[in-house]
Design a protein around this motif. Structure first.
Motif, PDB file in Angstrom:
ATOM      1  N   THR A  95       0.835  -1.203   0.000  1.00  0.00           N
ATOM      2  CA  THR A  95       0.000   0.000   0.000  1.00  0.00           C
ATOM      3  C   THR A  95       0.871   1.254   0.000  1.00  0.00           C
ATOM      4  O   THR A  95       0.628   2.194  -0.759  1.00  0.00           O
ATOM      5  CB  THR A  95      -0.939   0.004   1.217  1.00  0.00           C
ATOM      6  OG1 THR A  95      -1.810  -1.129   1.117  1.00  0.00           O
ATOM      7  CG2 THR A  95      -1.765   1.274   1.292  1.00  0.00           C
ATOM      8  N   ASP A 116       2.684   1.686  -3.325  1.00  0.00           N
ATOM      9  CA  ASP A 116       1.760   2.221  -4.332  1.00  0.00           C
ATOM     10  C   ASP A 116       1.558   3.722  -4.141  1.00  0.00           C
ATOM     11  O   ASP A 116       1.508   4.475  -5.114  1.00  0.00           O
ATOM     12  CB  ASP A 116       0.421   1.492  -4.275  1.00  0.00           C
ATOM     13  CG  ASP A 116       0.512   0.059  -4.760  1.00  0.00           C
ATOM     14  OD1 ASP A 116       1.506  -0.297  -5.427  1.00  0.00           O
ATOM     15  OD2 ASP A 116      -0.417  -0.721  -4.464  1.00  0.00           O
ATOM     16  N   ARG A 117       1.428   4.164  -2.900  1.00  0.00           N
ATOM     17  CA  ARG A 117       1.287   5.603  -2.632  1.00  0.00           C
ATOM     18  C   ARG A 117       2.514   6.370  -3.124  1.00  0.00           C
ATOM     19  O   ARG A 117       2.392   7.409  -3.762  1.00  0.00           O
ATOM     20  CB  ARG A 117       1.108   5.862  -1.139  1.00  0.00           C
ATOM     21  CG  ARG A 117      -0.280   5.661  -0.646  1.00  0.00           C
ATOM     22  CD  ARG A 117      -0.389   6.143   0.792  1.00  0.00           C
ATOM     23  NE  ARG A 117      -1.701   5.876   1.295  1.00  0.00           N
ATOM     24  CZ  ARG A 117      -1.948   5.114   2.349  1.00  0.00           C
ATOM     25  NH1 ARG A 117      -0.965   4.555   3.021  1.00  0.00           N
ATOM     26  NH2 ARG A 117      -3.179   4.920   2.749  1.00  0.00           N
ATOM     27  N   SER A 136       4.561   5.492  -5.434  1.00  0.00           N
ATOM     28  CA  SER A 136       4.626   5.497  -6.895  1.00  0.00           C
ATOM     29  C   SER A 136       3.714   6.578  -7.474  1.00  0.00           C
ATOM     30  O   SER A 136       4.033   7.183  -8.500  1.00  0.00           O
ATOM     31  CB  SER A 136       4.301   4.124  -7.473  1.00  0.00           C
ATOM     32  OG  SER A 136       2.934   3.824  -7.363  1.00  0.00           O
ATOM     33  N   LEU A 137       2.587   6.833  -6.822  1.00  0.00           N
ATOM     34  CA  LEU A 137       1.712   7.922  -7.269  1.00  0.00           C
ATOM     35  C   LEU A 137       2.395   9.279  -7.110  1.00  0.00           C
ATOM     36  O   LEU A 137       2.249  10.168  -7.944  1.00  0.00           O
ATOM     37  CB  LEU A 137       0.406   7.934  -6.468  1.00  0.00           C
ATOM     38  CG  LEU A 137      -0.594   6.832  -6.777  1.00  0.00           C
ATOM     39  CD1 LEU A 137      -1.714   6.852  -5.747  1.00  0.00           C
ATOM     40  CD2 LEU A 137      -1.146   6.974  -8.178  1.00  0.00           C
ATOM     41  N   ARG A 155       1.834  14.598 -11.214  1.00  0.00           N
ATOM     42  CA  ARG A 155       0.839  14.226 -10.193  1.00  0.00           C
ATOM     43  C   ARG A 155       1.162  14.899  -8.868  1.00  0.00           C
ATOM     44  O   ARG A 155       0.267  15.364  -8.161  1.00  0.00           O
ATOM     45  CB  ARG A 155       0.775  12.706 -10.040  1.00  0.00           C
ATOM     46  CG  ARG A 155       0.082  12.010 -11.182  1.00  0.00           C
ATOM     47  CD  ARG A 155      -0.222  10.564 -10.871  1.00  0.00           C
ATOM     48  NE  ARG A 155       0.952   9.759 -10.603  1.00  0.00           N
ATOM     49  CZ  ARG A 155       1.577   9.009 -11.492  1.00  0.00           C
ATOM     50  NH1 ARG A 155       1.152   8.956 -12.742  1.00  0.00           N
ATOM     51  NH2 ARG A 155       2.632   8.297 -11.155  1.00  0.00           N
ATOM     52  N   LEU A 202      -6.399   8.633 -12.297  1.00  0.00           N
ATOM     53  CA  LEU A 202      -5.532   7.689 -11.602  1.00  0.00           C
ATOM     54  C   LEU A 202      -5.540   7.935 -10.096  1.00  0.00           C
ATOM     55  O   LEU A 202      -5.672   6.997  -9.300  1.00  0.00           O
ATOM     56  CB  LEU A 202      -4.102   7.806 -12.152  1.00  0.00           C
ATOM     57  CG  LEU A 202      -3.063   6.871 -11.579  1.00  0.00           C
ATOM     58  CD1 LEU A 202      -3.374   5.424 -11.937  1.00  0.00           C
ATOM     59  CD2 LEU A 202      -1.692   7.260 -12.087  1.00  0.00           C
ATOM     60  N   LEU A 203      -5.432   9.187  -9.701  1.00  0.00           N
ATOM     61  CA  LEU A 203      -5.443   9.532  -8.277  1.00  0.00           C
ATOM     62  C   LEU A 203      -6.789   9.234  -7.621  1.00  0.00           C
ATOM     63  O   LEU A 203      -6.844   8.800  -6.475  1.00  0.00           O
ATOM     64  CB  LEU A 203      -5.072  11.006  -8.099  1.00  0.00           C
ATOM     65  CG  LEU A 203      -3.635  11.376  -8.472  1.00  0.00           C
ATOM     66  CD1 LEU A 203      -3.479  12.886  -8.571  1.00  0.00           C
ATOM     67  CD2 LEU A 203      -2.658  10.783  -7.475  1.00  0.00           C
ATOM     68  N   ALA A 247      -7.140   5.509  -7.010  1.00  0.00           N
ATOM     69  CA  ALA A 247      -6.331   5.094  -5.861  1.00  0.00           C
ATOM     70  C   ALA A 247      -6.895   5.600  -4.538  1.00  0.00           C
ATOM     71  O   ALA A 247      -6.367   5.289  -3.477  1.00  0.00           O
ATOM     72  CB  ALA A 247      -4.899   5.589  -6.040  1.00  0.00           C
ATOM     73  N   VAL A 293      -6.960   8.754  -3.553  1.00  0.00           N
ATOM     74  CA  VAL A 293      -6.174   9.876  -3.044  1.00  0.00           C
ATOM     75  C   VAL A 293      -6.933  11.187  -3.173  1.00  0.00           C
ATOM     76  O   VAL A 293      -6.835  12.055  -2.308  1.00  0.00           O
ATOM     77  CB  VAL A 293      -4.809   9.956  -3.778  1.00  0.00           C
ATOM     78  CG1 VAL A 293      -4.024  11.177  -3.353  1.00  0.00           C
ATOM     79  CG2 VAL A 293      -4.006   8.686  -3.522  1.00  0.00           C
ATOM     80  N   ASP A 297      -7.022  11.540   0.992  1.00  0.00           N
ATOM     81  CA  ASP A 297      -6.219  10.540   1.696  1.00  0.00           C
ATOM     82  C   ASP A 297      -5.385  11.233   2.770  1.00  0.00           C
ATOM     83  O   ASP A 297      -4.502  12.044   2.469  1.00  0.00           O
ATOM     84  CB  ASP A 297      -5.315   9.811   0.697  1.00  0.00           C
ATOM     85  CG  ASP A 297      -4.524   8.680   1.322  1.00  0.00           C
ATOM     86  OD1 ASP A 297      -3.810   8.924   2.315  1.00  0.00           O
ATOM     87  OD2 ASP A 297      -4.607   7.548   0.804  1.00  0.00           O
TER      88      ASP A 297
END
Length: 116
Positions: A34, A37-38, A40-41, A47, A82-83, A86, A88, A104
């Motif tokens: 998790t 992944d955060r 990577s965003l 972004r 994308l955000l 996820a 966010v 988030d």
């Protein structure tokens, strides 16, 4: 070395107690994924720019974010999609305008450090 998984238990260690502390620090594989992944965003500069703008100013529409970041509207929309997927950011629709905001809490905390 009570935390060492069975498939690694036979390996030679130098500081066995620290190995257990390291395993405890790494924690659950799902939680680790998790956070990866955060990160990577946040690793994409566009972004990150969008998130910083939203974090500091509050809800903004796609066209306003495009002007603020220097991106074009479709690129902003794609990044927000994308955000949003996820979890966010979230959008709030007012008539024909959708304004986005960071939802988030963990990402908000990270953004505080980025913007300092």
């Amino acid at each position: 070395m009570h935390l060492v998984p069975a498939d690694r238990a036979g390996r030679r260690t130098i500081d066995g107690h620290r190995v257990c502390e390291a395993i405890a620090a790494i924690g659950d594989a799902g939680r680790l994924r998790t956070w990866a992944d955060r990160f990577s965003l946040l690793a994409d500069a566009n972004r990150l720019a969008l998130l910083l703008a939203l974090h500091r100013t509050g809800p903004l529409a796609v066209s306003d974010l495009a002007i603020a970041t220097g991106m074009n509207d479709p690129a902003v929309s794609q990044a927000l999609r994308l955000l949003r997927a996820a979890g966010v950011v979230a959008g709030e629709k007012e008539g024909r305008v959708v304004r986005y905001r960071v939802v988030d809490e963990d990402v908000r905390g990270l953004l505080e450090h980025c913007a300092a």
